[in-house]
Design a protein around this motif. Structure first.
Motif: not given
Lengths: 643, 828
Positions: B41, B43, B45, B48, B54, B57, B62, B64, B80-81
């Motif tokens: 989903x 949502x 987070x 990450x 890429x 984050x 999700x 692949x 931290x994030x």
């Protein structure tokens, strides 16, 4: 159904006939904006006059030519004379123009903005020399305000669908090459090259592909796409045909917000005309290209402008973004490869096909080609819809095209990109408007909102305004965006009320970076920009609110005190009577006093104090401002926001 | 394909996400909104990661997995994030307990969550022991919140049967919405509104039932936060056993996992990839735990059934049945009985009773079946409400083996309590004729026995020892059958998709009779009402005003002139919401002798306080007794510190005012978990010389507990001649622990369970020093340093089992207002 060639012949001769009509022709700008300014009444008056006087004159409803500040606008055409554009034409002015110009053949200099053909006629100079037009290059808006958007013949007479016919000739690869040569980048805001999107989509094997026109224009104060849809719908639809042909798409959707009823009406009408002309449906123009289009009305959620949320909305699901990959170009609407273009991106395609990608690429800057429309608004003298080549400086747009801030006040900053964008300070106005420069400055190009802020705008208040918007419009799915925007808003609110601490600035930065880095979709990733840019360029304003409880712009009402200058107050009692909460006391003919504890900062006293005394003034911290009462509204509240 | 995660080579399978690949390798990545049965989903987070090439984050759930991917999950920036994102998550979830410095001590003192209405912290959260966000805050090391909690102030939803919903706990992971869509097609719940108003709900403000919910409970099972809870099971605590068995309430034979605690069945969950129905998920446990269960054997004496010993009952039945050998005897059972039971029943009928009349009622999908007795039968054994009293009335002797009351009791001569379903082991034949295993998981109440055992005892007493077995497995062996749990099916069991296809009876009993929540689905059934409120326009004990001042805490102003007239600071009263409710002591927070009113601050904890706070304005309490207890000794002590917490905040006021009036310098320190739970601050500030509001999470005022504020004052050179603490035992204990080594005299207001409040029953006894005191007449104030705090805690929990049972009724919590006839009011 006649052949397209015959239709062109007919359309062109009709157009010529209109341009060389024997009687006067009044082209009135009647898009939603014009109507809001009273164009309806202007048209009504003109028609009445024509009928009662039995004139052989015509009224043509056109779209929007752009200058909001001068609405309602009207072009008057008389035989043997150049067309003249007038601004500020209400019913009374309409009668005067009809009499003096339409019948008398003399221009009304007081309302004339200029001639449309670049000539000087009886003292009226060319409109293109009007400072508002300086540096404007109108490609996307080329038909706006010129043609009747409900008459496909007008569009055809001005090269309409010739781009598409050429696209049919040169085929998908040819179109891709042409668009590649133009280097058209997405006008929705992110600036992704259109041809790369197409290549990405074309590389996926699928029998069905979808093309979606994103007309869910939701930024507060932005109206570029509405104007184009209302003023020149066929340009967008032709763009869709071209893109669909390049992609091999068989079905298209126009996702338009339901708040744009006129745009939807004109799109519906235009689709009907296309079908009659054999430009929609099976085997278009006898080729193997078949394409159907549907209009899907959006219900007003800002987030539905985000591609994956928009797709969900079309599919009948709640408009919530989904993580990528998969990208819509690979798996989009109903799981099929889907390309989504902004209205303006599509509206550029017909001319790219007619005139070639190289022609398009000669406008703009090194990395950002072509022109861009902007909705110029806020504290600027000439608000309106403008179109300039990318790379034009902010200073030119604001100071020349917009004519600077009203009342001689100085421009403090300009906000681009709507709630996802940021504020560029006045000392960086020489920044060229292109994708890279704006990003480097901490803001974004966005879809074209451009709000000018002056010294009366508080940057904390501006950030709070945009955060109040995003926290309401977040879809609520991912935590950083849903909670983070609310948290930032809470901190901004605290600061704007003088309750903040210096630690709050760190908190704001920390939360902003969390939302930026942690959010699922573009809405969340860019929502902190108003906070981050104001912190970057206007940190001193935050500090003033926190340390000195001072809002230099006098915009944060909790930090503004209304006071009465005892040397000026004559005790007339006007303020006392005007105060809705009874905060003002004082005997007749003696100095009055405002009780700061009761005062709700509505400004009624300031507005009611007779101009001769001007005894009421505002103060915030060390900033004290005397101003003459506002005439317009007796109890105008201090401005809360930029919109 | 191979990828690198934190420098470790990980082999991923096709279709794996980065999270899958990491999990496969045993690398842990935090995540909240993922579920093994659901598509990712993206949502929450929390998952990450950083991936070379890429941007930003990407979420590992999700993204692949791809060949050659270089992934990092543990950089400082990511940690931290993650901490910051979790900090934001916790703004919408009661979080004070998670950042509380005294958490370990608190959880040591009260190891089980305490029941409450709205949950505002971990120790009043039913989900405390299995909360994902709670464990995550520990793993991630969340110590502070970025801004004060953004509490939503959403009402607790109790209008649905079986399920409570407290959206104030919701973190919007969307698991409930998604599992509902998966298990029920389109789903009945979704995200509603947007932005910070987003919440889980039904379309158009419907109730779950109106929205078409089948109460499969998938959403409750998926909820990681306690937002959705099983009303019956929620306060029993964490299951100590999870066992596999078969649901035996209809022919579907669903494979289930059961939750049980201390031998008590709490809930059934699907062990398959499809949901089970409301009967299995919710009703089964409530049925087995019904307060109406038979506990002891009974024998008819005249008009009455009288309790007797099992031996006496067996002897009586053996003697009587001995008179009806041959075809005048019949044994009637239904196919809800295990195969083992039925084997024994049949052998008993044929071999012991020498009768051909072994009658098996085959139940249909709804659980109903029709039995008829053969001609000439004079004595019968029934295993449930399988025949009407009319059909049985002509018989000489009727024996009932059953677990719940029915009309058969009118004609039964002997009754034996039966163990059923999860209380027995054996084999169950499902609708397809496949044998499914039933396992013994929970304890049957009282002297209940499995049916085969009861019948075996009769047989033995009748001289037939061959029907005596040590365990049901011995019978299974005789039957020579093999059982197998259901492993796979192609579609969801019909009852889980359509509530009208659920079984309605079990052993002849209508389930809705004993499971009030089920009556919601029968338009003809009288609805179970949990609170009946008497209302009147005048007369005593009326609630004049009611206000939820902060979540779960109510201020009631009650008309009680006799109490108001005599009230003194520190005294309490005993209030009864209705005539059957508990007698609960409440401190008098304020009173007005002239107006004849008293003010109480009521915290919703259990059934009695719930009844009280559900009474509407104008509602009449059954009784208010008071003032009770010894008033606080008001004199000039010098400098006094008053500490208040929870409901005690309301009780501090009168004592503070009285002490101040007596010339004391009064410091009032009151605590709340968070800023949205502070109340009466202004009044207390006015009543004191120094007022300190503390919050556990530091969202406003002093960060910490009231005791911390007093300690800080003492450390700063302050001095107190007396300290008074009013609040929960834990809070008062902490104050006592602070002042004891400093020899500061300290008084606490004890709040044990009370009954009469006049020193007669002894329910409120507390040990203070060497003596036993009654809080009602010797208290409520005692020397804190002499109180046995462990005892105070344990005695308060004495009836926790019954308390939990009484709030666990599955019917929606509703209030029916009933005007009372004034003439019948008791004058006071």
């Amino acid at each position: 159904m006649s052949s397209i060639a015959e239709t062109y012949t007919q359309a062109e001769s009709d157009w010529k006939a209109l341009e060389s009509a024997q009687g006067p022709v009044f082209y009135v700008g009647a898009a939603t904006c014009g109507r809001a300014a009273g164009a309806g009444k202007t048209i009504e008056r003109l028609e009445q006059e024509i009928q009662s006087r039995g004139l052989s004159a015509r009224v043509v409803e056109t779209g929007c030519i752009g200058p909001c500040c001068l609405e309602p606008v009207m072009i008057v055409q008389t035989p043997g004379a150049p067309q003249v554009l007038y601004g500020g034409i209400g019913p009374e002015e309409a009668t005067a123009v009809l009499e003096r110009h339409g019948l008398g053949g003399e221009p009304c200099a007081e309302w004339a903005l200029g001639t449309m053909d670049g000539s000087v006629w009886k003292g009226v100079g060319p409109f293109q020399d009007h400072p508002m037009m300086a540096g404007q290059v109108r490609h996307v808006l080329r038909n706006c305000g010129i043609i009747d958007p409900e008459k496909v013949e007008h569009y055809l007479a001005r090269d309409g669908y010739r781009g598409f016919l050429r696209a049919l000739e040169i085929g998908p690869d040819g179109i891709l090459e042409e668009v590649k040569a133009s280097n058209l980048r997405g006008r929705g805001g992110a600036g992704f090259p259109a041809w790369r999107k197409w290549e990405f989509c074309r590389s996926v094997t699928s029998e069905t592909r979808y093309l979606i026109c994103n007309a869910d224009e939701g930024d507060p104060g932005a109206f570029m796409n509405r104007s184009v849809l209302e003023s020149d719908p066929h340009a967008v639809l032709e763009g869709m045909l071209i893109a669909a042909r390049a992609l091999g798409a068989t079905e298209g959707y126009i996702y338009c917000r339901a708040e744009y009823p006129l745009a939807i009406h004109r799109l519906e009408k235009a689709l009907g005309q296309m079908r009659e002309l054999g430009l929609l449906g099976k085997n278009i123009q006898g080729t193997d290209f078949s394409f159907e289009m549907k209009i899907k009305k959006g219900a007003g959620a800002f987030v539905c402008g985000e591609e994956t949320a928009l797709i969900a909305s079309i599919e009948g699901r709640r408009g919530m973004p989904q993580p990528r990959p998969p990208f819509p170009a690979v798996s989009g609407l109903w799981g099929k490869p889907t390309v989504i273009h902004n209205v303006e991106s599509l509206a550029n395609l017909p001319q790219i096909l007619v005139r070639g990608g190289a022609w398009f690429a000669q406008f703009g800057s090194e990395s950002s080609k072509g022109t861009k429309t902007f909705a110029l608004a806020g504290k600027v003298n000439r608000t309106g819809l403008i179109e300039v080549p990318l790379g034009t400086s902010l200073r030119h747009i604001i100071e020349v095209v917009g004519g600077g801030s009203p009342g001689g006040k100085s421009v403090k900053a300009v906000q681009t990109g709507g709630p996802s964008g940021g504020c560029v300070p006045a000392d960086q106005l020489d920044l060229p408007v292109d994708y890279e420069s704006l990003t480097a400055a901490g803001t974004i190009m966005g879809s074209g909102g451009m709000i000018v802020l002056d010294e009366d705008n508080c940057m904390v208040d501006i950030a709070k305004y945009f955060l109040s918007f995003t926290q309401e419009e977040s879809c609520g799915k991912c935590t950083p965006c849903r909670v983070g925007t609310r948290a930032m808003h809470a901190v901004l609110d605290r600061i704007s009320k003088g309750l903040g601490t210096l630690e709050d600035i760190n908190t704001l930065e920390e939360v902003a970076m969390t939302v930026k880095n942690g959010s699922l979709c573009g809405l969340g990733q860019t929502a902190p920009n108003p906070v981050l840019t104001t912190l970057r360029y206007f940190r001193h304003e935050y500090e003033a609110h926190i340390l000195r409880k001072e809002c230099t712009a006098l915009a944060c009402s909790a930090l503004v005190e209304y006071q009465i200058d005892e040397t000026r107050c004559t005790g007339c009692g006007a303020c006392r009577r005007a105060c809705p909460v009874g905060a003002i006391s004082g005997e007749s003919k003696k100095t009055h006093v405002i009780d700061p504890k009761t005062c709700i900062h509505c400004g009624a006293c300031l507005n009611r104090c007779p101009e001769a005394f001007a005894a009421v003034y505002r103060q915030s911290g060390t900033v004290l401002r005397r101003e003459t009462p506002k005439k317009k509204s007796a109890a105008a509240a201090p401005e809360e926001s930029a919109s | 394909m191979k990828l690198s995660i934190n420098g470790i080579e990980v082999v991923a399978q096709s279709g794996d996400t980065v999270l899958d690949a990491a999990t496969r390798k045993g690398l842990s990545i935090q995540h909240l909104c993922t579920h093994k049965a659901l598509k990712p989903f993206g949502a929450c987070r929390m998952c990450l990661v950083e991936i070379d090439g890429m941007r930003g984050y990407p979420p590992s759930c999700t993204t692949p997995a791809a060949e050659g991917m270089v992934v990092r999950t543990n950089t400082e920036a990511l940690r931290k994030l993650q901490r910051n994102i979790l900090g934001l998550t916790m703004l919408e979830h009661p979080s004070a307990c998670l950042v509380c410095g005294k958490r370990a001590r608190c959880e040591e003192y009260r190891s089980k969550p305490e029941k409450a209405g709205r949950t505002t912290g971990c120790h009043t959260c039913n989900n405390m022991k299995h909360c994902s966000v709670r464990t995550m805050t520990e793993d991630v090391g969340l110590e502070r919140l970025p801004v004060p909690p953004l509490y939503h102030e959403r009402p607790l939803e109790r209008s649905n049967p079986f399920i409570d919903r407290d959206l104030n706990l919701c973190i919007l992971c969307g698991l409930c919405v998604r599992i509902c869509k998966k298990h029920q097609g389109e789903g009945v719940i979704d995200f509603v509104q947007r932005g910070s108003h987003t919440h889980i709900g039904e379309a158009f403000g419907h109730t779950l039932k109106e929205a078409g919910c089948t109460f499969c409970g998938s959403c409750v099972d998926a909820c990681p936060t306690g937002t959705l809870s099983d009303r019956f099971a929620k306060w029993y605590g964490n299951p100590d056993h999870v066992s596999a068995t078969t649901c035996a309430f209809c022919g579907e034979g669903c494979a289930v996992l059961t939750d049980s605690v201390e031998g008590k069945l709490l809930a059934l969950h699907s062990a398959e990839s499809f949901p089970i129905c409301v009967v299995g998920r919710f009703a089964a446990a409530e049925l087995l735990n019904s307060a109406e269960r038979f506990l002891v054997p009974k024998i008819r004496v005249g008009k009455n059934l009288r309790e007797v010993t099992r031996d006496a009952a067996v002897a009586a039945v053996a003697e009587q049945l001995g008179n009806y050998r041959g075809s005048s005897f019949a044994f009637v059972c239904d196919t809800f009985s295990t195969l083992e039971d039925r084997r024994v029943f049949e052998q008993f009928t044929r071999e012991v009773m020498q009768s051909p009349n072994f009658v098996q009622v085959t139940v249909d999908a709804k659980g109903a079946g029709q039995a008829t007795l053969p001609e000439g039968v004079k004595a019968a054994v029934l295993t449930g409400a399988l025949l009407s009293p009319e059909a049985l009335r002509g018989l000489d002797y009727v024996v009932l083996i059953d677990f719940l009351p029915s009309a058969v009791l009118e004609v039964a001569h002997a009754v034996f309590p039966a163990s059923v379903f999860a209380e027995v082991s054996g084999s169950f034949s499902d609708g397809s004729g496949t044998f499914r295993p039933l396992r013994r998981i929970s304890d049957a109440p009282g002297q209940s026995l499995p049916d085969w055992q009861t019948v075996g005892l009769w047989a033995e007493a009748m001289g037939a020892p061959q029907l005596t077995f040590a365990a049901s497995e011995e019978i299974t062996a005789q039957l020579a059958i093999e059982t197998q749990a259901r492993v796979a099916r192609n579609e969801a069991p019909a009852p889980s998709q359509d509530i009208t296809k659920c079984p309605a009876t079990f052993r002849g009993h209508a389930l809705a009779t004993f499971v009030p929540g089920l009556r919601e689905f029968d338009p003809d059934a009288p609805k179970a009402v949990q609170v009946v409120a008497s209302t009147s326009e005048d007369g005593p004990f009326r609630i004049l005003s009611k206000e939820e001042i902060v979540p779960n805490t109510f201020k009631l102003v009650i008309h009680a002139p006799a109490v108001a007239k005599r009230a003194k600071a520190g005294q309490f009263c005993i209030a009864m919401a209705d005539e059957t409710s508990e007698r609960v002591p409440y401190t008098l927070c304020d009173w007005d002798a002239e107006a004849g009113t008293i003010t109480l601050v009521v915290l919703e904890k259990g059934q009695s306080s719930r009844k009280l706070i559900l009474l509407p304005e104008g509602g009449r309490l059954a009784h208010v007794t008071g003032p009770l207890g010894i008033p606080f000794e008001v004199k000039n002590y010098g400098r006094v510190a008053l500490a208040g917490g929870c409901y005690g905040v309301g009780a501090v006021g009168p004592v503070a005012r009285a002490l101040r009036a007596a010339g004391n310098h009064v410091t009032v320190a009151v605590e709340a978990r968070s800023h949205y739970l502070t109340y009466l601050s202004k009044q207390l500030a006015d009543a004191s010389d120094e007022f300190i509001q503390t919050t556990i999470d530091g969202s406003t005022g002093f960060k910490g507990h009231a005791v911390d504020a007093i300690e800080a004052n003492l450390k700063a050179g302050g001095h107190y001649d007396l300290v008074v603490a009013i609040g929960c035992p834990f809070m008062m204990m902490l104050v006592s622990e602070l002042t004891k080594p400093l020899n500061i005299p300290t008084q606490v207001s004890l709040n044990p369970i009370m009954l009469d409040g006049t020193g007669m029953c002894g329910a409120c006894r507390v040990t203070v020093g060497d003596s036993v005191k009654f809080a009602c007449v010797d208290g409520p104030f005692f020397d804190a340093h002499l109180v046995d705090w462990e005892e105070v805690r344990d005695r308060r929990q004495a009836y926790s089992h019954e308390e939990v049972q009484s709030v666990g009724l599955s019917a929606p919590v509703t209030v029916i207002e009933k005007p009372v006839d004034q003439h019948h009011c008791v004058a006071h």
